[in-house]
Scaffold this active site. Sequence first.
Site, PDB file in Angstrom:
ATOM      1  N   THR A   1     -72.677-164.154  -8.053  1.00  0.00           N
ATOM      2  CA  THR A   1     -72.367-165.510  -7.612  1.00  0.00           C
ATOM      3  C   THR A   1     -71.933-166.376  -8.792  1.00  0.00           C
ATOM      4  O   THR A   1     -71.342-167.431  -8.585  1.00  0.00           O
ATOM      5  CB  THR A   1     -73.609-166.163  -6.965  1.00  0.00           C
ATOM      6  OG1 THR A   1     -74.741-165.884  -7.804  1.00  0.00           O
ATOM      7  CG2 THR A   1     -73.883-165.616  -5.583  1.00  0.00           C
TER       8      THR A   1
ATOM      9  N   TYR B   1     -67.413-153.336 -11.439  1.00  0.00           N
ATOM     10  CA  TYR B   1     -67.714-154.759 -11.585  1.00  0.00           C
ATOM     11  C   TYR B   1     -66.429-155.566 -11.415  1.00  0.00           C
ATOM     12  O   TYR B   1     -66.365-156.540 -10.674  1.00  0.00           O
ATOM     13  CB  TYR B   1     -68.344-155.039 -12.960  1.00  0.00           C
ATOM     14  CG  TYR B   1     -68.746-156.485 -13.152  1.00  0.00           C
ATOM     15  CD1 TYR B   1     -70.030-156.925 -12.841  1.00  0.00           C
ATOM     16  CD2 TYR B   1     -67.828-157.425 -13.623  1.00  0.00           C
ATOM     17  CE1 TYR B   1     -70.395-158.258 -13.006  1.00  0.00           C
ATOM     18  CE2 TYR B   1     -68.181-158.757 -13.790  1.00  0.00           C
ATOM     19  CZ  TYR B   1     -69.466-159.162 -13.480  1.00  0.00           C
ATOM     20  OH  TYR B   1     -69.816-160.482 -13.638  1.00  0.00           O
TER      21      TYR B   1
ATOM     22  N   ASP C   1     -75.900-164.386 -17.939  1.00  0.00           N
ATOM     23  CA  ASP C   1     -76.749-163.663 -18.900  1.00  0.00           C
ATOM     24  C   ASP C   1     -76.860-164.428 -20.211  1.00  0.00           C
ATOM     25  O   ASP C   1     -77.944-164.609 -20.761  1.00  0.00           O
ATOM     26  CB  ASP C   1     -76.169-162.267 -19.166  1.00  0.00           C
ATOM     27  CG  ASP C   1     -75.923-161.504 -17.884  1.00  0.00           C
ATOM     28  OD1 ASP C   1     -76.448-161.917 -16.836  1.00  0.00           O
ATOM     29  OD2 ASP C   1     -75.195-160.491 -17.925  1.00  0.00           O
TER      30      ASP C   1
ATOM     31  N   SER D   1     -78.649-156.404 -22.369  1.00  0.00           N
ATOM     32  CA  SER D   1     -78.762-156.108 -23.794  1.00  0.00           C
ATOM     33  C   SER D   1     -77.554-156.684 -24.535  1.00  0.00           C
ATOM     34  O   SER D   1     -77.686-157.167 -25.662  1.00  0.00           O
ATOM     35  CB  SER D   1     -78.854-154.606 -24.017  1.00  0.00           C
ATOM     36  OG  SER D   1     -77.804-153.941 -23.356  1.00  0.00           O
TER      37      SER D   1
HETATM   38  C1  GLA Z   1     -73.571-159.030 -14.964  1.00  0.00           C
HETATM   39  C2  GLA Z   1     -72.692-160.151 -15.503  1.00  0.00           C
HETATM   40  C3  GLA Z   1     -73.151-161.507 -14.963  1.00  0.00           C
HETATM   41  C4  GLA Z   1     -73.273-161.485 -13.442  1.00  0.00           C
HETATM   42  C5  GLA Z   1     -74.075-160.271 -12.980  1.00  0.00           C
HETATM   43  C6  GLA Z   1     -74.076-160.126 -11.489  1.00  0.00           C
HETATM   44  O1  GLA Z   1     -74.879-159.150 -15.467  1.00  0.00           O
HETATM   45  O2  GLA Z   1     -72.744-160.169 -16.912  1.00  0.00           O
HETATM   46  O3  GLA Z   1     -72.270-162.511 -15.391  1.00  0.00           O
HETATM   47  O4  GLA Z   1     -72.005-161.538 -12.835  1.00  0.00           O
HETATM   48  O5  GLA Z   1     -73.591-159.066 -13.545  1.00  0.00           O
HETATM   49  O6  GLA Z   1     -74.805-161.134 -10.898  1.00  0.00           O
END
Ligand code: GLA
Length: 375
Positions: A26, A211, A162, A117
């Site tokens: 999201t 992804y 993250d 990480s």
């Molecule tokens: C990874 C990406 C984040 C986010 C998640 C899914 O961790 O680095 O930015 O998109 O996937 O929620």
Amino acid sequence: MHRERYGAEPRVFAAPGRVNLIGEHTDYAEGFVMPAAIDFATLAGISPRTDGKIAIWAENYGEERVFEAGALPEERSGHWSDYPVGVLRMLEEDGHRIPPLSLTLWGDVPLGSGLSSSAAVEVATALAAADLVGAQYDGPGLARLCQRAENRFVGSSCGIMDQFVSVNAREGCALLLDCRDLSYRLAPIPADVALVIANTMVRHAVTGGEYTSRRAEVEEAAAVIGRHRPEVKFLRDATVEDLERWGGEMSPNALKRARHVITENTRTVAAAEALIQKDLHELGRLIAEAHWSYSRDFEASCEEADAMVELAQGLPGLIGARLTGGGFGGCTVNLVEAQQAEAFRASLGESYRLRTGIEAQIHICHASAGAHRVE
Ligand code: GLA
């Protein structure tokens, strides 16, 4: 180790990994996420040099990379050093000259397990290097710098979650983060709730194609809705009714992905409210719903992660379980009554081994503070 290797006393900075309680895929749709930092981290030690070089030592790999200061690589190499080099390059782009320096990195965030990480390495490097060059960044600014390093240098199309939580987390809390304007609310995790993180041991990679293709499908759905409602640029602003009206103009995959993202946004805000109100029953229900939406509509789970969630469901003390992070393997997050956490860990490990033949690593974590200098 830095002192022995480089003969100088380093200044040391720590940046944590994270676990996302709810709100998956999201962030780049300008929606909501609710992560917490965990007690696994990267440490970065830094000291100046006088020989014109930039040396980066990765203790975990036992490897060093050396560059001329002022001649950092312009292209990624597919090597671990892309993360710290990317951060140094973004600092340069912001107008900071990077002087000769020695940087030592060490971390215990399990790699490829969806616990960020890479963000921990970026944020630890960024804090250390900003300190050395005297650059001033506020929390959101530092997170954006690290995200840019990953998007533009490392070449992964991740969102802001993250890096943001690694910089800005608060001890004992999850953050309900609005990825549109980076405002957030703290949601305290009650002391009698444990975060049990169960690694399926199936590796996950954000740089992998899945992804990126999911993100493209999410953007396709937003573009279709935007044709009818131009104010919708991101799925953050779309509704389930929009999908009912115009879903037929999307590819079937885009429709499913969008259904996950739109309902996930609503669930995430509701879950933060439930956590703040200490309504653990409702929180658990939303987390379980989020897992199956992630698995069935977003198709970002895998057999092992679905098994780990199903097995947790029957165990005493479980509040809610779901696959956490970018998907396609990695860890599940289990909110568990603290008194039951040890027994939960043992039973989950045992039943997962019986079901899959895999020895899972299961950690009882607690929500920790964001990045900081280590005295
Ligand atoms: C990874 C990406 C984040 C986010 C998640 C899914 O961790 O680095 O930015 O998109 O996937 O929620």
